[in-house]
Design a protein around this motif. Structure first.
Motif, PDB file in Angstrom:
ATOM      1  N   THR A  44      40.408  10.383 -85.750  1.00  0.00           N
ATOM      2  CA  THR A  44      40.634   8.854 -86.510  1.00  0.00           C
ATOM      3  C   THR A  44      41.628   8.219 -85.710  1.00  0.00           C
ATOM      4  O   THR A  44      42.123   8.721 -84.764  1.00  0.00           O
ATOM      5  N   VAL A  69      31.526  20.349 -96.293  1.00  0.00           N
ATOM      6  CA  VAL A  69      31.706  19.639 -97.350  1.00  0.00           C
ATOM      7  C   VAL A  69      31.440  20.641 -98.754  1.00  0.00           C
ATOM      8  O   VAL A  69      31.529  19.955 -99.827  1.00  0.00           O
ATOM      9  N   ARG A  86      38.074  26.733 -94.747  1.00  0.00           N
ATOM     10  CA  ARG A  86      37.831  26.678 -93.272  1.00  0.00           C
ATOM     11  C   ARG A  86      37.951  27.974 -92.417  1.00  0.00           C
ATOM     12  O   ARG A  86      37.403  28.055 -91.374  1.00  0.00           O
ATOM     13  N   SER A 134      33.276  12.256 -98.757  1.00  0.00           N
ATOM     14  CA  SER A 134      33.012  13.672 -98.658  1.00  0.00           C
ATOM     15  C   SER A 134      33.980  14.491 -98.193  1.00  0.00           C
ATOM     16  O   SER A 134      33.735  15.748 -97.596  1.00  0.00           O
ATOM     17  N   THR A 135      35.174  14.043 -97.899  1.00  0.00           N
ATOM     18  CA  THR A 135      36.525  14.720 -97.657  1.00  0.00           C
ATOM     19  C   THR A 135      36.420  15.193 -96.240  1.00  0.00           C
ATOM     20  O   THR A 135      37.420  15.951 -95.870  1.00  0.00           O
ATOM     21  N   LEU A 136      35.677  14.558 -95.356  1.00  0.00           N
ATOM     22  CA  LEU A 136      35.712  14.970 -93.952  1.00  0.00           C
ATOM     23  C   LEU A 136      36.638  14.274 -93.277  1.00  0.00           C
ATOM     24  O   LEU A 136      37.283  14.728 -92.133  1.00  0.00           O
ATOM     25  N   MET A 137      37.478  13.360 -93.971  1.00  0.00           N
ATOM     26  CA  MET A 137      38.349  12.698 -93.214  1.00  0.00           C
ATOM     27  C   MET A 137      39.384  11.568 -94.201  1.00  0.00           C
ATOM     28  O   MET A 137      38.581  10.993 -94.961  1.00  0.00           O
ATOM     29  N   PRO A 138      40.349  11.826 -94.137  1.00  0.00           N
ATOM     30  CA  PRO A 138      41.180  10.699 -95.245  1.00  0.00           C
ATOM     31  C   PRO A 138      41.286   9.268 -94.702  1.00  0.00           C
ATOM     32  O   PRO A 138      41.164   9.204 -93.453  1.00  0.00           O
ATOM     33  N   HIS A 181      39.619   1.647 -93.086  1.00  0.00           N
ATOM     34  CA  HIS A 181      39.788   2.731 -92.082  1.00  0.00           C
ATOM     35  C   HIS A 181      39.861   2.269 -90.577  1.00  0.00           C
ATOM     36  O   HIS A 181      38.995   1.418 -90.271  1.00  0.00           O
ATOM     37  N   PRO A 204      41.283  16.830 -89.353  1.00  0.00           N
ATOM     38  CA  PRO A 204      40.368  15.949 -89.759  1.00  0.00           C
ATOM     39  C   PRO A 204      38.764  16.280 -88.934  1.00  0.00           C
ATOM     40  O   PRO A 204      38.891  16.227 -88.034  1.00  0.00           O
ATOM     41  N   PHE A 205      37.860  16.105 -89.774  1.00  0.00           N
ATOM     42  CA  PHE A 205      36.597  16.531 -89.232  1.00  0.00           C
ATOM     43  C   PHE A 205      36.452  15.390 -88.122  1.00  0.00           C
ATOM     44  O   PHE A 205      35.660  15.886 -87.218  1.00  0.00           O
ATOM     45  N   PHE A 206      36.427  14.102 -88.275  1.00  0.00           N
ATOM     46  CA  PHE A 206      36.364  13.101 -87.395  1.00  0.00           C
ATOM     47  C   PHE A 206      37.594  12.688 -86.810  1.00  0.00           C
ATOM     48  O   PHE A 206      38.366  12.496 -87.649  1.00  0.00           O
ATOM     49  N   ARG A 212      32.072   9.763 -94.886  1.00  0.00           N
ATOM     50  CA  ARG A 212      32.996  10.374 -94.414  1.00  0.00           C
ATOM     51  C   ARG A 212      34.139  10.567 -95.364  1.00  0.00           C
ATOM     52  O   ARG A 212      34.675  11.781 -95.422  1.00  0.00           O
TER      53      ARG A 212
END
Lengths: 259, 323
Positions: free
Chosen positions: A259, A97, A102, B52-56, B13, A255-257, B49
């Protein structure tokens, strides 16, 4: 500039962590050392190189470059094991964050692991006088180059795998599946010329083989037990490092998580 | 008019088949303390999340001080500090080393970084532990160090994801004092996810998330006000049956709130007497009090949050155990 500071901070952290954890320092050296002594002395009397090949110093000396490679692989890969936990619960989330690149995250981690791996491998070179080996300056430069490149390649590979893992147990499982076969099939334990044809093909296809051969060239100038010439070994090892870095960077930019 | 600190519009989401957020729209004005209230699995963490820009987000937009989190994540990250559920600290490093590392991520350096670290360590009363490894600190101290970490670069918006989880009451009190001082001293906007009612009670504004939807949004007093003034609260084995009986016999307005019946007669104490005469055997206990946030939550979300029990029988409204 900012990228360099991020890389520096991450590298520094890896080194601090390692130095403060004495068991890790010991573990990374003790295991390959034991393997070298046991296997080396065990086969010293019975080892016979393929016809026409001259291997000076017997099996103990033949095995030594492979042991260096093992130190590199283990230290590099397992320096990334903390990534598994730090990604899911904390430390690395803070990096994700922050307004920093990266790629710097990957490079910083890879560089940290590489410094550790290279440092440990060079520590093993203290055993060279025992073998009666006097490497040349060019030879040592080649060894150092292969160490750094292999370190980068395998830290990046470890990072890419750790990034996708939810538990350290899973990471261990995958690593045992990948790491040891790579080493066994690298020509570290036996000269590839003497191996069965099918096995030989696997050794040829294995990037670690070229690291081991490169180390062989560096330590024993004019060795006959190498897979390819020093330049080819350097090129393959470089290409592997670049490929793994690219894989890790691609991974961390997702993407970090999921989706 | 300045941009709001947080402006979420129509965010939906999905994780595969599972919908974690449903068309959520929410604004947090700059300088406020906003509490996002909801049980586990209500979508709080997903919203964090995204912010905090960790996923769209799958659909909709989220803006932080006017900047879209998907279009310009780097600018959003610069404005943002995040305190995660678990401290984002390296246990092997000392407090100071951790903060220096954080400084490097935000282009802070030299004397300015040093001064900022000292300032935060002093503010959160951890200066004397600055050179201890983080793994040797208690949970409460670690939380405060993590708060200092999140604040190092003076973010305009601080996201806190259930930051007091696992803290004892004393540690929680000092954490809250630190937050208040921060809001006053630096005007930082705070967005906090929590499932604790007494924490939500202290926020300037509260949003209630239930199964991914924002079902209520307002100041704690306004939300409670919607449920009326002093009313009668009845616990019963069969609340539905009791409510039907009361409505049939007395014709007063009632509401089923979880396993309780809320009755709003003109004169609650007098009404209570006649109620006991008529249905005494169906009533386990009765209380006259003003609505609490927990009541608000039950009305809007239909279930009970994981709130500490045992304070709901206090007469005259909210008691606050941990302040």
């Amino acid at each position: 500039m900012h990228v360099l500071r991020t890389i520096g901070a991450l590298t520094g952290r890896e080194i601090l962590k390692f130095v403060r954890d004495r068991s890790r320092v010991l573990g990374a050296v003790a295991q390959p050392l034991a393997l070298w002594v046991l296997l080396g002395l065990g086969f010293q009397g019975t080892f016979r190189p393929p016809a026409g090949m001259d291997v000076e110093g017997g099996y103990v000396a033949f095995l030594f470059p492979g042991i260096l490679a093992l130190v590199l692989l283990f230290t590099a890969i397992f320096s990334t094991i903390s990534v598994v936990d730090e990604r899911t619960s904390g430390f690395l989330q803070a990096v994700m964050v922050a307004p920093t690149s990266r790629t710097a995250l990957v490079l910083g981690n890879a560089l940290g692991g590489t410094v550790l791996a290279t440092g440990q491998a060079l520590l093993f070179l203290l055993a060279l006088p025992l073998l009666g080996v006097r490497p040349t300056l060019e030879g040592m430069a080649l060894v150092a180059g292969i160490c750094v490149l292999t370190g980068i390649g395998f830290t990046a590979l470890g990072f890419a795998i750790a990034w996708r893992m939810d538990t350290t147990r899973g990471f261990h499982a995958v690593m045992n599946l990948v790491l040891l076969p790579l080493w066994f099939l690298s020509g570290a334990m036996f000269p590839v010329e003497g191996a069965a044809p099918m096995l030989r093909a696997l050794v040829w296809a294995n990037p670690v083989s070229y690291a081991v051969s490169g180390l062989r060239h560096g330590l024993y100038t004019g060795t006959e037990a190498a897979l390819a010439g020093p330049v080819v070994c350097l090129l393959v090892t470089t290409a592997f490092a670049a490929l793994m870095l690219a894989l890790a960077v691609w991974q961390v930019r997702q993407p970090f998580f999921r989706t | 008019m300045a941009d709001p600190a947080v402006d979420i519009q129509g965010v939906t989401h999905q994780y595969g088949e599972h919908t974690a957020l449903r068309d959520v729209s929410l604004r947090v004005e700059a300088g406020r303390l906003y509490g996002l209230l909801g049980p586990n699995g209500s979508g709080k963490t997903t919203l964090f999340r995204i912010l905090s820009t960790l996923m769209p987000p799958t659909d909709g937009t989220a803006r932080v001080f006017g900047t879209d989190t998907t279009l310009d994540p780097v600018a959003v990250r610069q404005a943002l500090g995040v305190v995660f559920q678990e401290a984002a600290l390296d246990g092997a490093l000392t407090v100071r080393e951790n903060l220096r590392f954080q400084g490097a991520l935000y282009r802070l350096r030299g004397a300015a970084l040093q001064d900022r670290i000292d300032e935060l360590l002093a503010r959160f009363d951890v200066a004397d532990r600055a050179d201890d490894p983080v793994e040797e600190l208690s949970g409460g101290l670690r939380r405060r160090v993590d708060l200092a970490r999140g604040l190092l670069h003076r973010p305009r918006l601080l996201l806190l994801d259930e930051p007091t989880t696992g803290l004892d009451p004393a540690a929680r009190r000092s954490f809250w004092r630190a937050l208040r001082r921060l809001q006053e001293a630096e005007g930082t906007t705070l967005l906090m996810a929590t499932h604790l009612m007494d924490e939500a009670e202290r926020c300037d504004r509260v949003g209630i998330l239930s199964e991914g939807a924002l079902v209520a949004d307002g100041s704690p007093s306004a939300l409670k006000g919607e449920l009326g003034e002093e009313t009668l609260w009845l616990d019963a084995d069969e609340p539905r049956a009791l409510r039907d009986r009361i409505e049939a016999q007395f014709g007063v307005s009632t509401r089923l709130v979880g396993a309780r019946v809320q009755v709003a007669p003109p004169d609650p104490p007098a009404f209570l007497a006649s109620l006991y005469e008529a249905f005494g055997e169906y009533i386990q206990s009765a209380t006259i009090r003003t609505p609490t946030l927990e009541d608000v939550f039950m009305v809007h979300a239909g279930t009970s949050p994981e709130a500490p029990r045992g304070r709901v029988l206090a007469r005259g409204g909210q008691t606050d155990e941990s302040s």
